[in-house]
Scaffold this active site. Structure first.
Site, PDB file in Angstrom:
ATOM      1  N   ARG A  39       0.685  -1.224   0.060  1.00  0.00           N
ATOM      2  CA  ARG A  39      -0.024  -0.059  -0.061  1.00  0.00           C
ATOM      3  C   ARG A  39       0.930   1.216   0.042  1.00  0.00           C
ATOM      4  NH1 ARG A  39      -2.560  -4.168   1.505  1.00  0.00           N
ATOM      5  NH2 ARG A  39      -0.660  -4.521   2.927  1.00  0.00           N
ATOM      6  N   THR A  40       1.776   1.197   0.910  1.00  0.00           N
ATOM      7  CA  THR A  40       2.630   2.596   1.059  1.00  0.00           C
ATOM      8  C   THR A  40       3.180   2.932  -0.275  1.00  0.00           C
ATOM      9  OG1 THR A  40       2.938   2.275   3.503  1.00  0.00           O
ATOM     10  CG2 THR A  40       4.455   3.850   2.446  1.00  0.00           C
ATOM     11  N   LYS A  95      25.348  -5.003  -2.421  1.00  0.00           N
ATOM     12  CA  LYS A  95      27.083  -5.254  -2.353  1.00  0.00           C
ATOM     13  C   LYS A  95      27.699  -4.703  -1.352  1.00  0.00           C
ATOM     14  CE  LYS A  95      26.722  -4.284  -7.511  1.00  0.00           C
ATOM     15  NZ  LYS A  95      27.002  -3.574  -8.799  1.00  0.00           N
ATOM     16  N   ARG A 148      11.628   3.710   3.439  1.00  0.00           N
ATOM     17  CA  ARG A 148      11.124   2.592   4.540  1.00  0.00           C
ATOM     18  C   ARG A 148      12.523   1.805   4.823  1.00  0.00           C
ATOM     19  NH1 ARG A 148       5.871  -1.025   4.739  1.00  0.00           N
ATOM     20  NH2 ARG A 148       4.887   0.999   5.068  1.00  0.00           N
ATOM     21  N   HIS A 177       5.549   6.006  11.455  1.00  0.00           N
ATOM     22  CA  HIS A 177       4.904   5.861  10.050  1.00  0.00           C
ATOM     23  C   HIS A 177       3.969   7.164   9.903  1.00  0.00           C
ATOM     24  CE1 HIS A 177       3.789   4.758   6.318  1.00  0.00           C
ATOM     25  NE2 HIS A 177       3.360   3.424   6.499  1.00  0.00           N
TER      26      HIS A 177
END
Length: 306
Positions: free
Chosen positions: A55-56, A84, A105, A133
């Site tokens: 969703r985000t 890496k 995120r 959030h």
């Protein structure tokens, strides 16, 4: 009140006046989901997601496209130079050369704040560890405002994983700007963090309990969260608490008929699918409000609207 160029790292950085300005701008964005706009034409959004998201990430990318902008993305860190050994700081310094705004995120607490300090373009926190959030909190406040018609005077209950649920922390901080009563309902091991209680409790009425049925009759908004298996360090502890609360039709019989049920999703088994068809269920509508809220935030942070 200036939003252009501003980072969105914590809901605690916003006053009630600023939150309400964001909600007013969000209302303006609603019709643009159908007809689109060109206000962000030529601008580029970079989404840097080091944890899974449906969703985000998709709502931010859809929001940018509906406003005429472009998107680039790290949706799987295994396909980036992080695999890496590249540091988050170096990734941020690199990607800011390609974009006008970064949405990030990351599983580590403090990651979004660090990215905002490193970057010369605005950074929006899409979830930092178990901390916050903030854009979820803003869309949750907007959902309550649109579906109930007000935020002041409401009894709002959080149920489930309140220790690791960053959506809970951010929304509780946001609700502290209003005249609300907050009920925290959870197993003992998943109680809301003490710093949240201490700060929010100075501004609004707060209660804690393990008994959902005790609190339910007075609740106007029931905010349900899943038990976050991936954040609980002890698998045996997860087995003890999973399935503690389940919202079914029988549960709703003990609640106000007007009570709305919200959930940041994804859900596992904490809300029965039979609840989806009731007038109480607002969690899928909540996701649409997330799209328009993020349209408003992108437009504000990039200076397309004031």
């Amino acid at each position: 009140m200036k939003f252009e160029g501003r980072d969105i790292v914590s809901i605690r950085d916003f006053s009630r006046e600023e939150i309400e300005h964001i909600m007013e701008t969000t209302r303006v964005m609603e019709p643009l989901t159908k007809r689109g706009a060109t206000m962000l034409q030529g601008r580029t959004l970079a989404t840097l997601f080091f944890e899974p998201s449906t969703r985000t990430r998709m709502s931010f990318e859809s929001a940018m496209q509906k406003l005429g902008g472009n998107c680039i993305s790290i949706a799987d860190p295994r396909t980036s130079s992080v695999e890496k050994g590249e540091s988050l700081a170096d990734t941020v310094r690199t990607v800011e050369n390609y974009a006008d705004l970064l949405v990030i995120r990351h599983p580590l607490d403090g990651s979004a704040r660090m990215a905002a300090e490193m970057a010369s373009v605005p950074v929006i926190n899409a979830g930092s560890g178990a901390e916050e959030h903030p854009t979820q909190a803003l869309l949750d406040l907007y959902t309550i405002q649109r579906e109930v018609g007000r935020i002041d005077g409401l009894n709002i209950a959080f149920v489930g994983d309140l220790r690791y649920g960053r959506t809970v922390h951010s929304l509780a901080y946001g609700l502290a700007n209003y005249d609300t009563t907050i009920h925290f309902i959870s197993p003992e091991s998943l109680r809301v963090r003490r710093e949240v209680i201490d700060e929010v409790g100075q501004r609004v009425k707060v209660s804690e309990t393990r008994d959902l049925n005790e609190a339910l009759p007075k609740v106007d908004v029931l905010y349900v969260t899943r038990i976050q298996k991936e954040r609980i360090p002890d698998p045996e502890e997860y087995e003890k608490v999973k399935g503690t609360y389940r919202i079914a039709l029988e549960t709703l019989r003990n609640a106000k008929s007007s009570m709305i049920v919200m959930h940041p999703l994804p859900r596992v088994d904490e809300i029965a699918s039979e609840v989806d068809m009731t007038s109480n269920a607002k969690y899928f509508r909540q996701m649409w409000y997330g799209l328009v809220t993020r349209m408003a935030l992108l437009a504000l942070c990039l200076g397309a609207v004031e």
